[in-house]
Scaffold this motif. Sequence first.
Motif, PDB file in Angstrom:
ATOM      1  N   VAL A  24       0.864  -1.182   0.000  1.00 52.33           N
ATOM      2  CA  VAL A  24       0.000   0.000   0.000  1.00 52.33           C
ATOM      3  C   VAL A  24       0.898   1.229   0.000  1.00 52.33           C
ATOM      4  CG1 VAL A  24      -1.768   1.296   1.274  1.00 52.33           C
ATOM      5  CG2 VAL A  24      -1.835  -1.223   1.249  1.00 52.33           C
ATOM      6  N   PRO A  25       0.715   2.142  -0.970  1.00 54.59           N
ATOM      7  CA  PRO A  25      -0.292   2.170  -2.038  1.00 54.59           C
ATOM      8  C   PRO A  25      -0.002   1.125  -3.121  1.00 54.59           C
ATOM      9  CG  PRO A  25       1.225   3.998  -2.289  1.00 54.59           C
ATOM     10  CD  PRO A  25       1.567   3.353  -0.979  1.00 54.59           C
ATOM     11  N   SER A  26      -1.076   0.612  -3.723  1.00 53.57           N
ATOM     12  CA  SER A  26      -0.953  -0.483  -4.687  1.00 53.57           C
ATOM     13  C   SER A  26      -0.215  -0.060  -5.948  1.00 53.57           C
ATOM     14  CB  SER A  26      -2.344  -1.019  -5.048  1.00 53.57           C
ATOM     15  OG  SER A  26      -3.151   0.018  -5.594  1.00 53.57           O
ATOM     16  N   PHE A  27      -0.085   1.251  -6.170  1.00 55.15           N
ATOM     17  CA  PHE A  27       0.655   1.759  -7.324  1.00 55.15           C
ATOM     18  C   PHE A  27       2.044   1.137  -7.401  1.00 55.15           C
ATOM     19  CE2 PHE A  27       3.829   4.934  -8.715  1.00 55.15           C
ATOM     20  CZ  PHE A  27       3.442   5.117 -10.031  1.00 55.15           C
ATOM     21  N   TYR A  28       2.661   0.879  -6.235  1.00 54.31           N
ATOM     22  CA  TYR A  28       4.029   0.361  -6.215  1.00 54.31           C
ATOM     23  C   TYR A  28       4.096  -1.164  -6.309  1.00 54.31           C
ATOM     24  CZ  TYR A  28       5.869   4.977  -5.238  1.00 54.31           C
ATOM     25  OH  TYR A  28       6.219   6.304  -5.339  1.00 54.31           O
ATOM     26  N   GLN A  29       2.933  -1.831  -6.351  1.00 50.43           N
ATOM     27  CA  GLN A  29       2.929  -3.282  -6.481  1.00 50.43           C
ATOM     28  C   GLN A  29       3.588  -3.695  -7.793  1.00 50.43           C
ATOM     29  OE1 GLN A  29       0.986  -5.113  -3.885  1.00 50.43           O
ATOM     30  NE2 GLN A  29       2.314  -6.801  -4.529  1.00 50.43           N
ATOM     31  N   SER A  30       3.302  -2.934  -8.861  1.00 51.16           N
ATOM     32  CA  SER A  30       3.854  -3.277 -10.176  1.00 51.16           C
ATOM     33  C   SER A  30       5.337  -2.959 -10.279  1.00 51.16           C
ATOM     34  CB  SER A  30       3.086  -2.520 -11.272  1.00 51.16           C
ATOM     35  OG  SER A  30       3.232  -1.117 -11.099  1.00 51.16           O
ATOM     36  N   PHE A  48      18.757   3.843  -3.071  1.00 53.61           N
ATOM     37  CA  PHE A  48      18.404   5.044  -2.305  1.00 53.61           C
ATOM     38  C   PHE A  48      17.531   5.999  -3.106  1.00 53.61           C
ATOM     39  CE2 PHE A  48      19.176   9.340  -0.671  1.00 53.61           C
ATOM     40  CZ  PHE A  48      18.885   9.151   0.674  1.00 53.61           C
ATOM     41  N   ASN A  49      17.823   6.178  -4.387  1.00 52.73           N
ATOM     42  CA  ASN A  49      17.123   7.176  -5.186  1.00 52.73           C
ATOM     43  C   ASN A  49      16.142   6.593  -6.187  1.00 52.73           C
ATOM     44  OD1 ASN A  49      18.292   9.593  -4.108  1.00 52.73           O
ATOM     45  ND2 ASN A  49      20.194   9.084  -5.177  1.00 52.73           N
ATOM     46  N   ASP A  50      15.797   5.329  -6.080  1.00 55.53           N
ATOM     47  CA  ASP A  50      14.798   4.779  -6.998  1.00 55.53           C
ATOM     48  C   ASP A  50      13.648   4.168  -6.200  1.00 55.53           C
ATOM     49  OD1 ASP A  50      15.061   1.905  -6.480  1.00 55.53           O
ATOM     50  OD2 ASP A  50      17.041   2.075  -7.415  1.00 55.53           O
ATOM     51  N   ASN A  51      12.585   3.824  -6.903  1.00 59.23           N
ATOM     52  CA  ASN A  51      11.385   3.301  -6.261  1.00 59.23           C
ATOM     53  C   ASN A  51      11.050   1.894  -6.739  1.00 59.23           C
ATOM     54  OD1 ASN A  51      10.802   5.668  -4.704  1.00 59.23           O
ATOM     55  ND2 ASN A  51      10.132   6.665  -6.590  1.00 59.23           N
TER      56      ASN A  51
END
Length: 272
Positions: A24-30, A48-51
């Motif tokens: 959560v948030p589900s946006f980051y599931q992918s 450190f600087n990526d998601n």
Amino acid sequence: MSSFPIYGNIIKVKWVNSDSVSIVPSFYQSQSGVLEKLKTGFEVIKGFNDNHFAFINGNDKNKEVPFTPDITNIQSLLKDTLKNMIGSDWWIYDKTGDLIIHSQPTDSLFKPMMHRSDNFFAEQTLLMASNEHLGFMNDEKIIDTILKLDLKDILQKPKWVDGSGLSRYNLFTPKSFVYILNKMKNEFGLERMKNILPTGGEGTLSSYYKKDAGFIYAKTGTLSNNCALSGYLITHKGKLLIFSVLSNNYITGATPVRKAVEQFLQQLREKY
């Protein structure tokens, strides 16, 4: 910290089974991937600087992990969160489909900030003030501007370094706080200040001043071995007292000090 914090700039991860986690948030599931069987839990791998979040076997079942917000994922997160809320009174989509955020009434921010002693709100408010008055977000620049303009007449110039009040480099005297409280009363009115600040039995005063509810309106401040209380006190004779009590260098917890301050202010209220 960022100019537009969303979800507190963290994701919440929960272990589901050996093959998956929920985010959560589900946006980051992918944007996440399980690299191996998560037999007992998970461990997070992230630059450190990526998601992009990768998960390997570990011991965590629940974990909060910071992400780095940028304009692209902020916009995606907002659209994902608010897509079913068309018609609310504080946001709309424009003709191009871009999201436009509108302001809430000011005191709807200030009141919960004061009642919860929300340092995160306080820091972001200072950044927003900087953006509004200077055109960019910078704590140091807006603090310097406020001290030179709005607080130019303050009798004891403070050392002020952040918006949250959490830095030990911040140095304010009781006289400075009394000056600011008096200035706010004169410029904004006492009734507005009463609405924003907690009274006895509310917010950070929930365990104190219950007999004085409606007669004291104040803000607490706490660091280890330091506690403060500043605000307005209406006496039995109807006089308005503006006070500031700063206590430091005690080796006990804050509770006995706060109780001593409570007793002191109650004596003031009864005497005057």
